[in-house]
Write a protein that holds these residues in place. Structure first.
Motif, PDB file in Angstrom:
ATOM      1  N   GLY A 200      -8.719   2.551  -2.692  1.00  7.91           N
ATOM      2  CA  GLY A 200      -7.796   1.726  -1.917  1.00  7.91           C
ATOM      3  C   GLY A 200      -8.512   0.863  -0.899  1.00  7.91           C
ATOM      4  O   GLY A 200      -9.709   0.992  -0.660  1.00  7.91           O
ATOM      5  N   LEU A 201      -7.751  -0.022  -0.283  1.00  4.81           N
ATOM      6  CA  LEU A 201      -8.257  -0.919   0.742  1.00  4.81           C
ATOM      7  C   LEU A 201      -8.437  -0.167   2.049  1.00  4.81           C
ATOM      8  O   LEU A 201      -7.609   0.660   2.417  1.00  4.81           O
ATOM      9  N   VAL A 202      -9.526  -0.439   2.755  1.00  8.34           N
ATOM     10  CA  VAL A 202      -9.755   0.160   4.067  1.00  8.34           C
ATOM     11  C   VAL A 202      -8.865  -0.560   5.069  1.00  8.34           C
ATOM     12  O   VAL A 202      -8.929  -1.781   5.188  1.00  8.34           O
ATOM     13  N   SER A 203      -8.018   0.182   5.771  1.00  7.67           N
ATOM     14  CA  SER A 203      -7.161  -0.448   6.784  1.00  7.67           C
ATOM     15  C   SER A 203      -7.966  -0.668   8.053  1.00  7.67           C
ATOM     16  O   SER A 203      -8.934   0.035   8.319  1.00  7.67           O
ATOM     17  N   ASP A 204      -7.592  -1.633   8.850  1.00 10.42           N
ATOM     18  CA  ASP A 204      -8.317  -1.973  10.079  1.00 10.42           C
ATOM     19  C   ASP A 204      -7.739  -1.252  11.281  1.00 10.42           C
ATOM     20  O   ASP A 204      -7.666  -1.810  12.369  1.00 10.42           O
TER      21      ASP A 204
END
Length: 107
Positions: A102-106
């Motif tokens: 998945g995408l790394v959240s900021d």
């Protein structure tokens, strides 16, 4: 060896230091052994608590592991075109395998 008694370390509470000065050499040696055993016990408890925390993190990580990702896989972050992504990564023989997570959240 000096004729005057040793000065207790600063981190020893004064009440304990005062009680120790009244004890015989045999009792002081028993207290020293007990203190060493107690320190080892507390260190072991701290290590076990830390290991329990790590085990819980691994279990939580394993809960969202896809069926085709082996248990030895770790999560890696890859940066591609200024975006960061999570990937499961593991070794199979001479090859390193990856699977998108998945995408790394900021956050």
């Amino acid at each position: 060896m000096s004729d005057s008694p040793p000065t207790p370390p600063q981190n020893v509470p004064s009440g304990i230091a005062e009680k120790l000065t009244d004890q015989s050499p045999d009792v002081l040696r028993d207290i020293a052994r007990y203190a060493d055993e107690l320190a080892e016990h507390r260190e072991r408890e701290a290590q076990l608590a830390e290991q329990d925390e790590q085990d819980e993190e691994v279990e939580a990580e394993a809960d969202d592991r896809p069926g085709d990702v082996p248990s030895k896989a770790t999560i890696t972050i890859k940066e591609i075109n200024d975006h960061r992504y999570y990937y499961w990564q593991w070794r199979e023989g001479e090859k390193i395998k990856s699977k998108y997570k998945g995408l790394v959240s900021d956050e």
